[in-house]
Design a protein around this motif. Structure first.
Motif, PDB file in Angstrom:
ATOM      1  N   MET A 161      -9.071 -52.702 -11.060  1.00  0.00           N
ATOM      2  CA  MET A 161      -8.967 -53.711 -10.300  1.00  0.00           C
ATOM      3  C   MET A 161      -8.347 -54.788 -11.245  1.00  0.00           C
ATOM      4  N   LEU A 162      -8.348 -55.029 -12.526  1.00  0.00           N
ATOM      5  CA  LEU A 162      -8.047 -55.932 -13.388  1.00  0.00           C
ATOM      6  C   LEU A 162      -6.750 -55.521 -13.996  1.00  0.00           C
ATOM      7  N   ASP A 163      -6.190 -54.366 -13.658  1.00  0.00           N
ATOM      8  CA  ASP A 163      -5.093 -53.962 -14.555  1.00  0.00           C
ATOM      9  C   ASP A 163      -3.833 -54.919 -14.385  1.00  0.00           C
ATOM     10  N   LYS A 164      -3.479 -55.296 -13.258  1.00  0.00           N
ATOM     11  CA  LYS A 164      -2.559 -56.383 -13.194  1.00  0.00           C
ATOM     12  C   LYS A 164      -3.250 -57.675 -12.377  1.00  0.00           C
ATOM     13  N   MET A 165      -3.085 -58.829 -12.713  1.00  0.00           N
ATOM     14  CA  MET A 165      -3.647 -59.907 -12.288  1.00  0.00           C
ATOM     15  C   MET A 165      -2.676 -60.940 -12.185  1.00  0.00           C
ATOM     16  N   SER A 166      -2.966 -61.943 -11.245  1.00  0.00           N
ATOM     17  CA  SER A 166      -2.225 -63.189 -10.915  1.00  0.00           C
ATOM     18  C   SER A 166      -3.213 -64.289 -10.832  1.00  0.00           C
ATOM     19  N   VAL A 167      -2.909 -65.401 -11.394  1.00  0.00           N
ATOM     20  CA  VAL A 167      -3.661 -66.477 -11.608  1.00  0.00           C
ATOM     21  C   VAL A 167      -3.132 -67.672 -10.820  1.00  0.00           C
ATOM     22  N   GLU A 168      -4.223 -68.598 -10.075  1.00  0.00           N
ATOM     23  CA  GLU A 168      -3.614 -70.032  -9.515  1.00  0.00           C
ATOM     24  C   GLU A 168      -4.662 -70.896 -10.091  1.00  0.00           C
ATOM     25  N   CYS A 169      -4.190 -71.852 -10.578  1.00  0.00           N
ATOM     26  CA  CYS A 169      -4.799 -72.901 -11.525  1.00  0.00           C
ATOM     27  C   CYS A 169      -4.564 -74.413 -11.148  1.00  0.00           C
ATOM     28  N   LEU A 170      -5.568 -75.189 -11.451  1.00  0.00           N
ATOM     29  CA  LEU A 170      -5.602 -76.404 -11.245  1.00  0.00           C
ATOM     30  C   LEU A 170      -6.229 -77.027 -12.479  1.00  0.00           C
ATOM     31  N   TYR A 171      -5.405 -77.989 -13.260  1.00  0.00           N
ATOM     32  CA  TYR A 171      -5.917 -78.514 -14.413  1.00  0.00           C
ATOM     33  C   TYR A 171      -6.022 -80.389 -14.146  1.00  0.00           C
ATOM     34  N   HIS A 172      -7.159 -80.754 -14.214  1.00  0.00           N
ATOM     35  CA  HIS A 172      -7.135 -82.244 -13.518  1.00  0.00           C
ATOM     36  C   HIS A 172      -8.205 -82.864 -14.523  1.00  0.00           C
ATOM     37  N   GLY A 173      -7.956 -84.153 -14.916  1.00  0.00           N
ATOM     38  CA  GLY A 173      -8.691 -84.975 -15.684  1.00  0.00           C
ATOM     39  C   GLY A 173      -7.791 -85.685 -16.834  1.00  0.00           C
ATOM     40  N   ASN A 174      -8.592 -86.000 -17.886  1.00  0.00           N
ATOM     41  CA  ASN A 174      -7.950 -86.730 -19.047  1.00  0.00           C
ATOM     42  C   ASN A 174      -7.173 -85.611 -19.916  1.00  0.00           C
ATOM     43  N   CYS A 175      -5.878 -85.259 -19.180  1.00  0.00           N
ATOM     44  CA  CYS A 175      -5.210 -84.171 -19.970  1.00  0.00           C
ATOM     45  C   CYS A 175      -3.666 -84.461 -19.538  1.00  0.00           C
ATOM     46  N   ASP A 176      -2.901 -84.764 -20.383  1.00  0.00           N
ATOM     47  CA  ASP A 176      -1.388 -85.133 -20.137  1.00  0.00           C
ATOM     48  C   ASP A 176      -0.678 -83.823 -19.937  1.00  0.00           C
ATOM     49  N   GLU A 177       0.654 -83.970 -19.981  1.00  0.00           N
ATOM     50  CA  GLU A 177       1.605 -82.938 -19.699  1.00  0.00           C
ATOM     51  C   GLU A 177       1.783 -81.898 -20.789  1.00  0.00           C
ATOM     52  N   LYS A 178       1.497 -82.456 -22.029  1.00  0.00           N
ATOM     53  CA  LYS A 178       1.359 -81.621 -23.187  1.00  0.00           C
ATOM     54  C   LYS A 178       0.209 -80.588 -23.011  1.00  0.00           C
ATOM     55  N   ASP A 179      -0.811 -81.204 -22.638  1.00  0.00           N
ATOM     56  CA  ASP A 179      -1.973 -80.419 -22.614  1.00  0.00           C
ATOM     57  C   ASP A 179      -1.733 -79.311 -21.434  1.00  0.00           C
ATOM     58  N   ALA A 180      -1.337 -79.472 -20.413  1.00  0.00           N
ATOM     59  CA  ALA A 180      -1.143 -78.682 -19.406  1.00  0.00           C
ATOM     60  C   ALA A 180       0.020 -77.513 -19.725  1.00  0.00           C
ATOM     61  N   GLU A 181       0.911 -78.148 -20.573  1.00  0.00           N
ATOM     62  CA  GLU A 181       1.703 -77.122 -21.099  1.00  0.00           C
ATOM     63  C   GLU A 181       1.137 -76.159 -21.990  1.00  0.00           C
ATOM     64  N   ASP A 182       0.326 -76.527 -22.820  1.00  0.00           N
ATOM     65  CA  ASP A 182      -0.490 -75.604 -23.597  1.00  0.00           C
ATOM     66  C   ASP A 182      -1.290 -74.653 -22.887  1.00  0.00           C
ATOM     67  N   VAL A 183      -2.092 -75.166 -21.847  1.00  0.00           N
ATOM     68  CA  VAL A 183      -3.054 -74.283 -21.192  1.00  0.00           C
ATOM     69  C   VAL A 183      -2.031 -73.147 -20.462  1.00  0.00           C
ATOM     70  N   ALA A 184      -0.945 -73.845 -19.843  1.00  0.00           N
ATOM     71  CA  ALA A 184      -0.203 -72.778 -19.167  1.00  0.00           C
ATOM     72  C   ALA A 184       0.343 -71.677 -20.187  1.00  0.00           C
ATOM     73  N   LYS A 185       0.729 -71.792 -21.109  1.00  0.00           N
ATOM     74  CA  LYS A 185       1.369 -71.021 -22.274  1.00  0.00           C
ATOM     75  C   LYS A 185       0.282 -70.010 -22.609  1.00  0.00           C
ATOM     76  N   PHE A 186      -1.021 -70.639 -22.804  1.00  0.00           N
ATOM     77  CA  PHE A 186      -2.129 -69.688 -23.096  1.00  0.00           C
ATOM     78  C   PHE A 186      -2.355 -68.752 -22.045  1.00  0.00           C
ATOM     79  N   LEU A 187      -2.361 -69.031 -20.543  1.00  0.00           N
ATOM     80  CA  LEU A 187      -2.706 -68.200 -19.747  1.00  0.00           C
ATOM     81  C   LEU A 187      -1.531 -67.327 -19.295  1.00  0.00           C
ATOM     82  N   GLU A 188      -0.490 -67.684 -19.338  1.00  0.00           N
ATOM     83  CA  GLU A 188       0.709 -66.511 -19.260  1.00  0.00           C
ATOM     84  C   GLU A 188       0.543 -65.612 -20.325  1.00  0.00           C
ATOM     85  N   ASN A 189       0.395 -65.938 -21.585  1.00  0.00           N
ATOM     86  CA  ASN A 189       0.245 -65.020 -22.735  1.00  0.00           C
ATOM     87  C   ASN A 189      -1.203 -64.158 -22.533  1.00  0.00           C
ATOM     88  N   HIS A 190      -2.047 -64.611 -22.006  1.00  0.00           N
ATOM     89  CA  HIS A 190      -3.411 -63.995 -21.740  1.00  0.00           C
ATOM     90  C   HIS A 190      -3.236 -63.025 -20.936  1.00  0.00           C
TER      91      HIS A 190
END
Length: 625
Positions: free
Chosen positions: A341-370
């Motif tokens: 079931m988890l062999d191939k996965m896709s992710v939908e994500c919402l990042y909201h709060g005290n986080c700027d574009e740099k924080d969002a970019e860091d989280v996006a890179k982590f999720l893509e690599n992960h």
């Protein structure tokens, strides 16, 4: 404070004696470990609490001091080992600080907000003075100025921005501008690939995976709570999971990484039971899930709602089917199924709060690599589950089932009127009709007639298909009588609606619009609103405002027309009979005379049979978005 040069006050000895209410239970010279059974307890004078007092031996104090200074000698360690041999109950461990909590935040600074201007050059903060406000909504007599306080549309900087739209990750980001707190909220929908030939097994494995992951995260969750962080994990569907991480922004990414590490350890066959402790954890979680499945739908109203959902959504499986799949599950088969079931996965994500574009970019890179590691990831988000189209008929489609408990005295009836695919104008008409009918139905059937102890009418939004639901639960009335009473209320209320004054309709419209324009009380509420739009794949961030605007065009004639079409099954003029209505009636009968004559062991299979017959009656036709 006493003067050292002055003689002590006369009351000082008495005061000191009354304050020192404890004594040494063991004595300074004792080298033995403290034994409560060998000493008489003392009593605290105020609350009466029993306690013991044991003086720390000076040698142990010296050892603590040397350990803190990093000078603990081998001699002291040897002496401690000898003491452990002589007194196994003594604490022989060396002095050490507790492990560092990686989730305790130290940065509480607010991220700098970018300065945005609208097309006319006015600052964004000054442009929307009534957005999400509690301002009064008015309807004028002449009709020229209707809902004149509805705010203008939000600028792009106030709405989620799509920062990733790839094969593995679709991510939305919004920096908080309202609540200005050092907190953030990260929501993820993790979509895997369920085996098409074993859907009940996939459901059971998904639920069991959540229990195992939560069990493995127990210590992490405790440490995170100490740092003001929290997480949630649930199985939304077969091979579909919803993960949330919220709290102070500084360590939020750290917690998210740890939760995803534990969750993803089950990919590729890992993370499963590999030792005795793992097998005991698997058995413990499987047993808890078996109880949950076994106790599901134990109430008549719960079975009634579950049966209606299964009639409308063929992909939904019963708890009995999940339980049968779970009973045959072994640690090895669980690991194989989850890995698939988890062999191939896709992710939908919402990042909201005290986080700027740099924080969002860091989280996006982590999720893509992960999720792209080792060749994983890269499936497209599956399309929305299909919903059965209830056949249009002059007679109601009735599904009658028995309650799970044969001694259950309650009978539940749900009348579901299917409207059609999501449409903003129909959506607000449904809001209006439900708002107008709710109080009269409860007052007449519940309060005055005492017909049932649970009486309600509400709107239903199910995978992109709208509807209206009437529900009555009674321990004194049979299912047939409940069904007839709901139909009679619908018929009688038509006359009330027909003679209702436009001013009364306007009051309901004003109340609905006011609710839709209410401000969010917390950032969590706003996040939940945005996340719900992602979950239903509508992505209409200002749906409430648009619905309030749409209410301006609603008239009493519109309410009457759609009432006749949806609930009466008549043509638009309200008099000529049409092709009928799309009405599904589900009855769950308790211990009454109407209860189907079936054995207790065949109750669940009887529900499966009823659901299959309805699907055949509907010819498996579904709504196409």
């Amino acid at each position: 404070r006493l003067d050292p040069a002055a003689p002590p006050p006369s009351a000082l000895p008495h005061l000191a004696a009354s304050m020192n209410v404890w004594y040494d239970n063991a004595g300074y010279a004792s080298e033995d470990p403290f034994d409560p059974s060998a000493a008489r307890p003392q009593t605290e004078p105020v609350f009466g609490t029993k306690f013991w007092c044991h003086v720390v031996h000076p040698r142990l104090t010296r050892e603590w001091i040397r350990a803190c200074d990093g000078e603990a000698s081998s001699r002291l360690r040897g002496e401690r080992e000898e003491e452990e041999k002589r007194a196994p109950t003594a604490d022989g461990g060396g002095l050490a600080l507790p492990p560092r909590n990686p989730f305790v935040p130290t940065d509480f600074e607010l991220k700098e907000l970018p300065v945005d201007e609208d097309e006319e050059g006015r600052l964004d903060q000054e442009y929307r003075p009534v957005m999400n406000s509690l301002s009064k909504v008015c309807i004028s007599e002449g009709g020229d100025e209707v809902f004149d306080t509805i705010p203008p549309p939000a600028s792009a900087s106030h709405l989620p921005k799509l920062v990733r739209d790839g094969e593995v990750l679709q991510m939305w980001h919004l920096q908080d501008r309202k609540f200005l707190r050092p907190t953030a909220d990260l929501r993820l929908r993790l979509v895997g690939t369920p085996p098409p030939d074993a859907i009940p097994l996939a459901h059971a494995c998904s639920d069991l995976l959540v229990l195992l992951a939560e069990d493995a995260l127990a210590e992490t969750a405790h440490a995170a709570r100490s740092g003001g962080l929290g997480h949630s994990l649930e199985a939304a569907d077969a091979a579909e999971f919803v993960l949330g991480v919220r709290g102070f922004h500084h360590r939020l990414a750290t917690l998210a990484e740890e939760v995803l590490r534990i969750f993803s350890s089950f990919r590729g066959g890992g993370g499963g039971p590999s030792d005795d402790e793992g097998e005991r954890r698997f058995e413990r979680c499987a047993e808890a899930l078996e109880r949950e499945y076994g106790n599901a739908e134990s109430r008549s109203y719960a079975r009634c709602s579950a049966t209606r959902i299964r009639c409308l959504r063929p992909a939904v499986r019963s708890d009995r089917a999940k339980l049968e799949a779970l009973e045959t599950l072994t640690p090895e088969s669980f690991a194989r199924t989850v890995s698939r079931m988890l062999d191939k996965m896709s992710v939908e994500c919402l990042y909201h709060g005290n986080c700027d574009e740099k924080d969002a970019e860091d989280v996006a890179k982590f999720l893509e690599n992960h999720f792209s590691a080792k060749g994983h990831g890269g499936i497209s988000i599956p399309r929305r589950q299909e919903v059965i189209k209830v056949p249009q008929s002059v007679t109601d489609h009735i599904v009658t089932t028995a309650s799970k408990e044969m001694t259950d005295p309650n009978t539940a009836v749900e009348m579901y009127f299917q409207v059609g695919l999501d449409n903003i104008y129909h959506r607000v008409i449904i809001d209006l009709l439900v708002d107008i009918m709710n109080s009269p139905m409860y007052d007449q059937i519940r309060t005055k007639e005492q017909f049932g102890y649970s009486v309600s009418v509400g709107k239903n939004w199910n995978r992109g298909v709208m509807g209206i639901i009437f529900q009555v639960v009674s321990s004194s009335k049979p299912a047939v009588e409940i069904h007839n009473r709901i139909n009679r209320f619908i018929l009688e209320f038509r006359e009330i609606l027909f003679h209702m004054k436009p001013e009364k309709i306007a009051e309901h419209l004003c109340g609905i619009a006011k609710i839709k324009l209410q401000m969010f009380n917390s950032m969590e509420e706003e996040t939940q609103h945005l996340w719900q739009e992602i979950l239903i794949r509508r992505y209409d961030w200002e749906s409430s405002r648009k619905e309030a605007c749409c209410l301006r065009a609603v008239t009493a004639e519109d309410a009457m027309q759609f009432y006749d079409r949806w609930l009466m099954g008549n043509e638009e003029d309200g008099h000529k009979k049409g092709d009928g209505r799309r009405c599904l009636v589900v009855k769950t009968v308790g211990s009454g005379e109407e209860r189907p004559a079936i054995d207790s062991s065949a109750i669940d299979s009887h529900v499966d049979e009823c659901v299959s017959k309805f699907h055949e009656l509907a010819a498996y036709l579904t709504w196409k978005p």
